[in-house]
Design a protein around this motif. Structure first.
Motif, PDB file in Angstrom:
ATOM      1  N   TYR A  24       0.868  -1.178   0.000  1.00  0.00           N
ATOM      2  CA  TYR A  24       0.000   0.000   0.000  1.00  0.00           C
ATOM      3  C   TYR A  24       0.902   1.225   0.000  1.00  0.00           C
ATOM      4  CZ  TYR A  24      -3.724  -3.182   1.586  1.00  0.00           C
ATOM      5  OH  TYR A  24      -4.624  -4.213   1.695  1.00  0.00           O
ATOM      6  N   GLY A  25       1.017   1.894  -1.127  1.00  0.00           N
ATOM      7  CA  GLY A  25       1.915   3.036  -1.208  1.00  0.00           C
ATOM      8  C   GLY A  25       3.345   2.603  -0.991  1.00  0.00           C
ATOM      9  N   ASN A  26       3.958   3.115   0.081  1.00  0.00           N
ATOM     10  CA  ASN A  26       5.319   2.720   0.433  1.00  0.00           C
ATOM     11  C   ASN A  26       5.359   1.658   1.539  1.00  0.00           C
ATOM     12  OD1 ASN A  26       6.475   4.600  -1.384  1.00  0.00           O
ATOM     13  ND2 ASN A  26       6.229   6.251   0.127  1.00  0.00           N
ATOM     14  N   ASN A  27       4.178   1.183   1.918  1.00  0.00           N
ATOM     15  CA  ASN A  27       4.088   0.229   3.030  1.00  0.00           C
ATOM     16  C   ASN A  27       3.883  -1.183   2.504  1.00  0.00           C
ATOM     17  OD1 ASN A  27       3.809  -0.882   5.580  1.00  0.00           O
ATOM     18  ND2 ASN A  27       1.617  -0.401   5.699  1.00  0.00           N
ATOM     19  N   LYS A  28       4.888  -2.039   2.672  1.00  0.00           N
ATOM     20  CA  LYS A  28       4.782  -3.435   2.259  1.00  0.00           C
ATOM     21  C   LYS A  28       4.265  -4.245   3.434  1.00  0.00           C
ATOM     22  CE  LYS A  28       7.648  -5.342  -0.643  1.00  0.00           C
ATOM     23  NZ  LYS A  28       8.840  -5.984  -1.282  1.00  0.00           N
ATOM     24  N   VAL A  29       2.990  -4.656   3.355  1.00  0.00           N
ATOM     25  CA  VAL A  29       2.373  -5.379   4.469  1.00  0.00           C
ATOM     26  C   VAL A  29       2.524  -6.889   4.329  1.00  0.00           C
ATOM     27  CG1 VAL A  29       0.702  -3.555   4.902  1.00  0.00           C
ATOM     28  CG2 VAL A  29       0.113  -5.399   3.331  1.00  0.00           C
ATOM     29  N   MET A  30       2.895  -7.354   3.150  1.00  0.00           N
ATOM     30  CA  MET A  30       3.100  -8.783   2.925  1.00  0.00           C
ATOM     31  C   MET A  30       4.233  -8.934   1.929  1.00  0.00           C
ATOM     32  SD  MET A  30       0.314 -11.565   1.628  1.00  0.00           S
ATOM     33  CE  MET A  30      -0.810 -11.059   2.929  1.00  0.00           C
ATOM     34  N   ASP A  31       5.186  -9.794   2.251  1.00  0.00           N
ATOM     35  CA  ASP A  31       6.380  -9.875   1.414  1.00  0.00           C
ATOM     36  C   ASP A  31       6.674 -11.315   1.017  1.00  0.00           C
ATOM     37  OD1 ASP A  31       8.722  -9.289   0.084  1.00  0.00           O
ATOM     38  OD2 ASP A  31       9.918  -9.035   1.892  1.00  0.00           O
ATOM     39  N   ASP A  32       6.346 -11.655  -0.231  1.00  0.00           N
ATOM     40  CA  ASP A  32       6.732 -12.945  -0.804  1.00  0.00           C
ATOM     41  C   ASP A  32       6.208 -14.110   0.034  1.00  0.00           C
ATOM     42  OD1 ASP A  32       7.942 -14.179  -2.980  1.00  0.00           O
ATOM     43  OD2 ASP A  32       9.786 -14.568  -1.878  1.00  0.00           O
ATOM     44  N   MET A  33       4.925 -14.067   0.393  1.00  0.00           N
ATOM     45  CA  MET A  33       4.342 -15.109   1.240  1.00  0.00           C
ATOM     46  C   MET A  33       4.010 -16.363   0.438  1.00  0.00           C
ATOM     47  SD  MET A  33       0.848 -15.127   3.554  1.00  0.00           S
ATOM     48  CE  MET A  33       1.448 -13.975   4.785  1.00  0.00           C
ATOM     49  N   ASN A  34       4.354 -17.512   1.008  1.00  0.00           N
ATOM     50  CA  ASN A  34       3.956 -18.804   0.466  1.00  0.00           C
ATOM     51  C   ASN A  34       3.153 -19.540   1.529  1.00  0.00           C
ATOM     52  OD1 ASN A  34       5.404 -19.296  -2.295  1.00  0.00           O
ATOM     53  ND2 ASN A  34       6.955 -18.353  -0.974  1.00  0.00           N
ATOM     54  N   LEU A  35       1.903 -19.832   1.208  1.00  0.00           N
ATOM     55  CA  LEU A  35       0.991 -20.439   2.177  1.00  0.00           C
ATOM     56  C   LEU A  35       0.145 -21.487   1.484  1.00  0.00           C
ATOM     57  CD1 LEU A  35      -0.534 -20.506   4.940  1.00  0.00           C
ATOM     58  CD2 LEU A  35      -1.956 -18.628   4.063  1.00  0.00           C
ATOM     59  N   GLU A  36      -0.016 -22.634   2.112  1.00  0.00           N
ATOM     60  CA  GLU A  36      -0.876 -23.693   1.574  1.00  0.00           C
ATOM     61  C   GLU A  36      -1.874 -24.103   2.636  1.00  0.00           C
ATOM     62  OE1 GLU A  36      -0.153 -28.212   0.126  1.00  0.00           O
ATOM     63  OE2 GLU A  36       0.856 -26.671  -1.080  1.00  0.00           O
ATOM     64  N   ILE A  37      -3.168 -24.024   2.292  1.00  0.00           N
ATOM     65  CA  ILE A  37      -4.256 -24.397   3.190  1.00  0.00           C
ATOM     66  C   ILE A  37      -4.946 -25.614   2.608  1.00  0.00           C
ATOM     67  CG2 ILE A  37      -6.463 -23.670   4.174  1.00  0.00           C
ATOM     68  CD1 ILE A  37      -5.372 -20.778   4.091  1.00  0.00           C
ATOM     69  N   GLN A  38      -4.937 -26.695   3.356  1.00  0.00           N
ATOM     70  CA  GLN A  38      -5.427 -27.964   2.833  1.00  0.00           C
ATOM     71  C   GLN A  38      -6.945 -27.990   2.702  1.00  0.00           C
ATOM     72  OE1 GLN A  38      -3.442 -30.343   1.620  1.00  0.00           O
ATOM     73  NE2 GLN A  38      -1.710 -29.005   2.150  1.00  0.00           N
ATOM     74  N   ASP A  39      -7.407 -28.730   1.712  1.00  0.00           N
ATOM     75  CA  ASP A  39      -8.823 -28.920   1.463  1.00  0.00           C
ATOM     76  C   ASP A  39      -9.504 -29.528   2.688  1.00  0.00           C
ATOM     77  OD1 ASP A  39     -11.305 -29.373   0.337  1.00  0.00           O
ATOM     78  OD2 ASP A  39     -10.683 -31.083  -0.878  1.00  0.00           O
ATOM     79  N   GLY A  40     -10.570 -28.900   3.151  1.00  0.00           N
ATOM     80  CA  GLY A  40     -11.339 -29.422   4.274  1.00  0.00           C
ATOM     81  C   GLY A  40     -10.768 -29.121   5.639  1.00  0.00           C
ATOM     82  N   SER A  41      -9.680 -28.375   5.708  1.00  0.00           N
ATOM     83  CA  SER A  41      -9.055 -28.082   7.003  1.00  0.00           C
ATOM     84  C   SER A  41      -9.746 -26.919   7.703  1.00  0.00           C
ATOM     85  CB  SER A  41      -7.573 -27.743   6.811  1.00  0.00           C
ATOM     86  OG  SER A  41      -7.423 -26.492   6.164  1.00  0.00           O
ATOM     87  N   PHE A  42      -9.511 -26.814   9.002  1.00  0.00           N
ATOM     88  CA  PHE A  42      -9.913 -25.637   9.771  1.00  0.00           C
ATOM     89  C   PHE A  42      -8.605 -24.926  10.112  1.00  0.00           C
ATOM     90  CE2 PHE A  42     -13.427 -24.118  12.816  1.00  0.00           C
ATOM     91  CZ  PHE A  42     -12.847 -22.879  12.972  1.00  0.00           C
TER      92      PHE A  42
END
Length: 362
Positions: free
Chosen positions: A13-31
């Motif tokens: 957002y503008g000059n503010n990097k709130v997320m940097d190169d995130m890798n995330l995997e959420i499994q099917d059917g998980s909570f």
């Protein structure tokens, strides 16, 4: 049903990097629960998955589909918000079937779908009431029913219980766990409350400043934290962390030069009432405060190594200012100068032998 993947996702957002190169995997059917302090990026992650925000770079996959350019309404996702977002002029039934009307579903089919959902969330007798005539828990159920009726592949919850009182939060946590088991759909739940994270999720993602600090099952996170941030964020009270420098004279020479901090859980500290028999760090302490919580008691103590907390499940101590405690060697965690976990196979310091109280006993 759908597995969700974030691949090298960044958000600026503008000059503010709130997320940097995130890798995330959420499994099917998980909570899966995203948890972290305010500003850590958990709500931004939800909004990116839902399509309410555009990624600056990277890819978002739902199932086998790249959804970067897919509109929110076509991603197969339903959201439940903190403020419920109910229409005050509509009845419960009107709120629940509003989305179905927009989808041009025939009236008879809508009624059948609504009747099925309200039975699941126990709202059948409230269909003709308006939101202002409902309790907080009932309004939350309406928001859930509105999300469920469209039978999405993914449910997203953005701190949905934060406006409820403690008793109702506990009740709704239980209901959401049961609902997930009944539906078998992918749940993604955002909270800053570690109790919700530990009790509800089958997997927890701890975030800090737009980075994933650890992703694992709740008890794995608790017993095997990857770093000092996770160790002190998960747990009530938090893990005690003491600089090695504060333990000078209480330990032998540190063999592993990577170690800068020692951590230990409050419930692992043993209050000594007889001669020490446990191998560990023995400290005379001044008792500062006592919090009696029914089945457990919390103590804040002061020692030559600084202040730390002790949790005991025995009868609370009374009329005493001085105690001795032991921190068992096999319950210690080790961290480097950056707060990363240091794993050791044996004691990372030389034995000092059996010393007087306040020293190490091997």
């Amino acid at each position: 049903m759908a597995k969700i993947q974030l691949k090298n996702v960044s958000k600026v957002y503008g000059n503010n990097k709130v997320m940097d190169d995130m890798n995330l995997e959420i499994q099917d059917g998980s909570f899966t629960v995203l948890v972290g302090p305010s500003g850590c990026g958990k709500s931004t992650t939800l909004r990116l998955i839902a399509g309410l925000e555009e990624v600056t770079s990277g890819e978002i996959w739902i199932g086998n589909h790249l959804v970067n350019e897919v509109a929110p309404g076509k991603r197969g996702i339903s959201m439940v918000f903190q403020n419920y977002a109910l229409y005050p002029t509509m009845t419960v039934q009107g709120n629940i079937e509003f989305g179905l009307e927009n989808m041009k579903i025939p009236k008879a089919e809508r009624k059948k779908m609504v009747d099925e959902i309200v039975e699941i969330v126990d709202l059948t007798e409230y269909l003709d009431k308006k939101p202002q005539n409902l309790s907080g828990g009932q309004r939350q159920r309406v928001a859930l029913a509105r999300a469920m009726v469209k039978k999405p592949n993914v449910f997203i919850f953005d701190e949905p219980l934060s406006n409820l009182d403690a008793k109702l939060r506990g009740q709704m946590r239980t209901e959401l766990i049961q609902l997930h088991k009944r539906l078998g759909t992918t749940f993604i739940y955002v909270t800053h409350d570690q109790v919700e994270a530990m009790s509800m999720g089958d997997e927890i993602v701890i975030l800090n400043k737009g980075h994933i600090m650890q992703q694992a099952a709740p008890m794995e996170v608790y017993h095997n934290p990857a770093n000092q941030f996770v160790a002190q964020f998960i747990g009530t009270p938090a893990m005690n962390v003491i600089s090695i420098a504060m333990l000078e004279g209480k330990l032998g020479k540190i063999i592993d030069e990577r170690i800068f901090y020692i951590g230990f859980r409050p419930e692992h500290v043993e209050i000594q009432t007889a001669e020490e028999t446990t191998s560990g760090i023995h400290l005379p302490c001044e008792l500062l405060t006592i919090e009696t919580l029914g089945s457990e008691t919390l103590y804040l103590v002061n020692s030559d190594a600084g202040q730390f907390q002790v949790k005991s499940f025995n009868n609370p101590l009374m009329n005493t200012e001085k105690i001795h405690v032991t921190i068992p060697f096999d319950k210690l965690y080790y961290f480097d100068t950056q707060g990363n976990r240091v794993y050791v196979d044996e004691l990372p310091f030389e034995s000092m032998g059996k010393e007087v109280r306040g020293e190490v006993l091997i």
